[in-house]
Motif scaffolding. Structure first.
Motif, PDB file in Angstrom:
ATOM      1  N   TYR A 294       4.787 -18.446  -6.853  1.00 12.28           N
ATOM      2  CA  TYR A 294       5.704 -19.591  -6.840  1.00 12.28           C
ATOM      3  C   TYR A 294       5.072 -20.769  -6.105  1.00 12.28           C
ATOM      4  O   TYR A 294       5.099 -21.903  -6.581  1.00 12.28           O
ATOM      5  N   ARG A 295       4.492 -20.508  -4.940  1.00 15.37           N
ATOM      6  CA  ARG A 295       3.923 -21.601  -4.149  1.00 15.37           C
ATOM      7  C   ARG A 295       2.777 -22.289  -4.878  1.00 15.37           C
ATOM      8  O   ARG A 295       2.598 -23.505  -4.764  1.00 15.37           O
ATOM      9  N   GLU A 296       2.010 -21.521  -5.643  1.00 15.34           N
ATOM     10  CA  GLU A 296       0.949 -22.128  -6.451  1.00 15.34           C
ATOM     11  C   GLU A 296       1.544 -22.933  -7.605  1.00 15.34           C
ATOM     12  O   GLU A 296       1.047 -24.016  -7.941  1.00 15.34           O
ATOM     13  N   ASP A 297       2.607 -22.435  -8.211  1.00 16.20           N
ATOM     14  CA  ASP A 297       3.249 -23.148  -9.317  1.00 16.20           C
ATOM     15  C   ASP A 297       3.782 -24.509  -8.879  1.00 16.20           C
ATOM     16  O   ASP A 297       3.717 -25.488  -9.628  1.00 16.20           O
ATOM     17  N   VAL A 298       4.346 -24.576  -7.664  1.00 16.08           N
ATOM     18  CA  VAL A 298       4.924 -25.848  -7.192  1.00 16.08           C
ATOM     19  C   VAL A 298       3.921 -26.639  -6.356  1.00 16.08           C
ATOM     20  O   VAL A 298       4.251 -27.721  -5.855  1.00 16.08           O
ATOM     21  N   GLU A 299       2.706 -26.091  -6.194  1.00 17.72           N
ATOM     22  CA  GLU A 299       1.627 -26.760  -5.451  1.00 17.72           C
ATOM     23  C   GLU A 299       2.064 -27.127  -4.038  1.00 17.72           C
ATOM     24  O   GLU A 299       1.837 -28.228  -3.547  1.00 17.72           O
ATOM     25  N   ASN A 300       2.717 -26.155  -3.398  1.00 15.69           N
ATOM     26  CA  ASN A 300       3.170 -26.339  -2.016  1.00 15.69           C
ATOM     27  C   ASN A 300       2.972 -25.015  -1.281  1.00 15.69           C
ATOM     28  O   ASN A 300       3.834 -24.137  -1.319  1.00 15.69           O
ATOM     29  N   PRO A 301       1.831 -24.851  -0.596  1.00 21.18           N
ATOM     30  CA  PRO A 301       1.509 -23.550   0.021  1.00 21.18           C
ATOM     31  C   PRO A 301       2.432 -23.155   1.163  1.00 21.18           C
ATOM     32  O   PRO A 301       2.426 -21.993   1.576  1.00 21.18           O
ATOM     33  N   ARG A 302       3.237 -24.074   1.666  1.00 20.89           N
ATOM     34  CA  ARG A 302       4.146 -23.765   2.764  1.00 20.89           C
ATOM     35  C   ARG A 302       5.616 -23.812   2.341  1.00 20.89           C
ATOM     36  O   ARG A 302       6.512 -23.865   3.184  1.00 20.89           O
ATOM     37  N   SER A 303       5.856 -23.783   1.049  1.00 20.60           N
ATOM     38  CA  SER A 303       7.228 -23.916   0.559  1.00 20.60           C
ATOM     39  C   SER A 303       8.124 -22.771   1.038  1.00 20.60           C
ATOM     40  O   SER A 303       7.743 -21.606   0.994  1.00 20.60           O
ATOM     41  N   HIS A 304       9.324 -23.138   1.482  1.00 23.65           N
ATOM     42  CA  HIS A 304      10.366 -22.167   1.821  1.00 23.65           C
ATOM     43  C   HIS A 304      11.532 -22.258   0.829  1.00 23.65           C
ATOM     44  O   HIS A 304      12.641 -21.796   1.121  1.00 23.65           O
ATOM     45  N   THR A 305      11.278 -22.841  -0.324  1.00 24.90           N
ATOM     46  CA  THR A 305      12.317 -22.971  -1.345  1.00 24.90           C
ATOM     47  C   THR A 305      12.441 -21.665  -2.124  1.00 24.90           C
ATOM     48  O   THR A 305      11.434 -21.056  -2.500  1.00 24.90           O
ATOM     49  N   GLU A 306      13.657 -21.254  -2.382  1.00 19.84           N
ATOM     50  CA  GLU A 306      13.902 -19.986  -3.078  1.00 19.84           C
ATOM     51  C   GLU A 306      13.912 -20.182  -4.591  1.00 19.84           C
ATOM     52  O   GLU A 306      14.442 -21.174  -5.093  1.00 19.84           O
ATOM     53  N   CYS A 307      13.319 -19.206  -5.297  1.00 18.77           N
ATOM     54  CA  CYS A 307      13.470 -19.145  -6.758  1.00 18.77           C
ATOM     55  C   CYS A 307      14.236 -17.885  -7.154  1.00 18.77           C
ATOM     56  O   CYS A 307      14.337 -17.556  -8.337  1.00 18.77           O
ATOM     57  N   PHE A 308      14.746 -17.187  -6.158  1.00 17.46           N
ATOM     58  CA  PHE A 308      15.597 -16.003  -6.357  1.00 17.46           C
ATOM     59  C   PHE A 308      16.694 -16.048  -5.292  1.00 17.46           C
ATOM     60  O   PHE A 308      16.435 -16.344  -4.122  1.00 17.46           O
ATOM     61  N   VAL A 309      17.922 -15.772  -5.722  1.00 17.08           N
ATOM     62  CA  VAL A 309      19.048 -15.666  -4.791  1.00 17.08           C
ATOM     63  C   VAL A 309      19.925 -14.494  -5.222  1.00 17.08           C
ATOM     64  O   VAL A 309      20.229 -14.336  -6.410  1.00 17.08           O
TER      65      VAL A 309
END
Length: 484
Positions: A294-309
């Motif tokens: 996910y972090r590679e897909d959004v190009e944000n290695p420090r992302s804390h955004t969820e793609c599952f809940v």
């Protein structure tokens, strides 16, 4: 069996953002299918409006190519496609300036339904509404269709509603959620309120729990920039899953009419209890082979955004007190499934000696794939050897059961657009619904930020994080299988 189709009035539909991806993939191919089915009256017109410097011929070429790419088998009828494209017009419009508005006003007809589809960023809604009003293009009988996101929190949702309310009344605004246009979602109300079989059992005396799952096999794709600022809670739970929850849990309206239905949905949202943070699981998918994380897909290695809940929630009213609702949605999961499962309670006592297995009736409503409904019942296993019990589904896959009366190509968007032309708001969200949903969602998101919550990682092709499994296991329950 002959289907009865409610006709629509003569109309001019203006699509702002007419050259955009949604118009090309969904809106215009859907309208072509309605044209083929005879639901578009002769003389109805579709007007694309965008910044691109095109004329009618150039726009028709673009839409013809889009329909051939995204429209399905029906595009083989070239004569009918050519006839549909004759209904298409184009005006180059500056959303924030004055260019093109006089030409649009000259093109719009009197004495027809005027509908305006805002297939643009919400930041342009105010400018478009102001110019439609200022140039006398929209009148009191005009209809406005707006796409999600309806804000990103309660504050922005209120601001967006206030902006639209400056020039349009609430009964003119159609907030479109394509999930509500799905055949099975609409059938929820028919099953619940059209059959005496279910309504007496639809309460905490007989229902053990309810599961709502929307699982996707795809990742964030080209939406990484948007998605990483939104996440699954804002993108899916606050709207799609919330609406499914409302339809499954609401009381019967006094009539099948827009405000009566939406009043009951609003009561459900307002009765939702705050969710304890122990009852929420967030996740991000990890890389697998050549498939990026996910972090590679959004190009944000420090992302804390969820793609599952996954979360457990409760409704504080007499009907549902004590019945947990488990909601789950995520990307890059094992299979593509959208399902609502009503799991009924166990029998108090089994008369069958030696039968130790738990047998439960489950009503499963499938939204995708293969829309339909099945009811799991317990029967005797065929053959000799005594009374052995097994669970089997009574399956009603719509395409199998109804045959030619099911238009498999019909997309949710085209159903909803035809409802706009008819003036039927039943399957569209009202402003106070949107605000109530954000009022429940905001504290959950704020809690994550306050605790600096980090999503759990899960494997691509799995059913999500292990913690999501435990969410039900702690209650002595199990998620229904996500089929690959």
């Amino acid at each position: 069996m002959v289907s009865r189709v409610i006709p629509v009035d003569q109309f001019d539909l203006v699509i702002f953002g007419g050259t955009g991806d949604l118009a090309r993939r969904k809106i215009l191919p859907g309208l072509f299918r309605r044209f083929l089915s005879g639901q578009m009256p002769e003389g109805a017109r579709v007007i694309g409006a965008a910044r691109s410097d095109l004329d009618d011929a150039g726009f028709r070429d673009m839409i013809g190519q889009a329909i051939e790419e995204f429209g399905g088998e029906e595009t083989a009828d070239k004569d009918r496609l050519a006839a549909f494209l004759e209904c298409i017009h184009y005006v180059a419009v500056d959303a924030t300036g004055e260019g093109g508005w006089a030409q649009l006003k000259d093109l719009i007809r009197e004495n027809v339904v005027r509908a305006f589809y805002f297939s643009v960023a919400p930041s342009l809604f105010g400018a478009l509404a102001e110019r439609l009003h200022g140039h006398g293009i929209a009148d009191r009988n005009s209809r406005l269709v707006v796409e999600k996101p309806f804000g990103r929190d309660l504050e922005t949702a209120k601001a967006l509603n206030a902006t639209l309310a400056e020039h349009f009344q609430e009964d003119q605004i159609y907030r479109i959620d394509h999930y509500l246009g799905k055949e099975t979602v609409q059938n929820l109300m028919a099953v619940r309120f059209g059959n005496i079989l279910f309504e007496p059992l639809w309460n905490n005396h007989y229902v053990d729990h309810i599961q709502i799952t929307v699982a996707e096999t795809v990742g964030v794709g080209g939406r990484g920039g948007y998605y990483d600022k939104s996440g699954a809670m804002r993108d899916m739970v606050q709207n799609h899953l919330m609406q499914l929850l409302c339809l499954i849990a609401m009381e019967a309206p006094n009539q099948f009419e827009a405000d009566a239905v939406r009043d009951e949905k609003l009561k459900v949202i307002r009765a939702l209890q705050p969710v304890d943070f122990h009852h929420i699981v967030r996740g991000q998918y990890d890389a697998r082979g050549d498939e990026p994380s996910y972090r590679e897909d959004v190009e944000n290695p420090r992302s804390h955004t969820e793609c599952f809940v996954a979360l457990k929630c409760q409704i504080a009213n007499m009907r549902w007190s004590g019945v947990p609702f488990y909601l789950r949605t995520g990307k890059k999961l094992k299979g593509r499934t959208s399902e609502i499962a009503v799991v009924f309670k166990d029998l108090g006592h089994s008369i069958f000696e030696g039968d130790e297995k738990r047998h439960r009736n489950i009503l499963a409503i499938r939204l995708q794939p293969n829309e339909g409904i099945d009811l799991q019942v317990t029967i005797k296993e065929p053959g000799p050897g005594g009374m052995r019990l097994i669970d089997v589904p009574l399956d009603m896959t719509f395409a199998d059961a109804l045959g030619d009366d099911v238009d498999e190509a019909t997309d949710a968007y085209e159903r909803l657009i035809m409802d706009v032309i008819r003036g039927n708001q039943t399957l569209f969200m009202r402003g106070d619904e949107v605000e109530a949903a954000w009022a429940w969602t905001d504290p959950i998101i704020e809690g994550w930020q306050t605790r600096n919550d980090v999503p759990k990682h899960y494997d691509i092709g799995s059913t999500g994080p292990e913690d999501a499994m435990m969410l039900l296991h702690r209650d002595g329950r199990r998620w229904r299988e996500i089929k690959g």
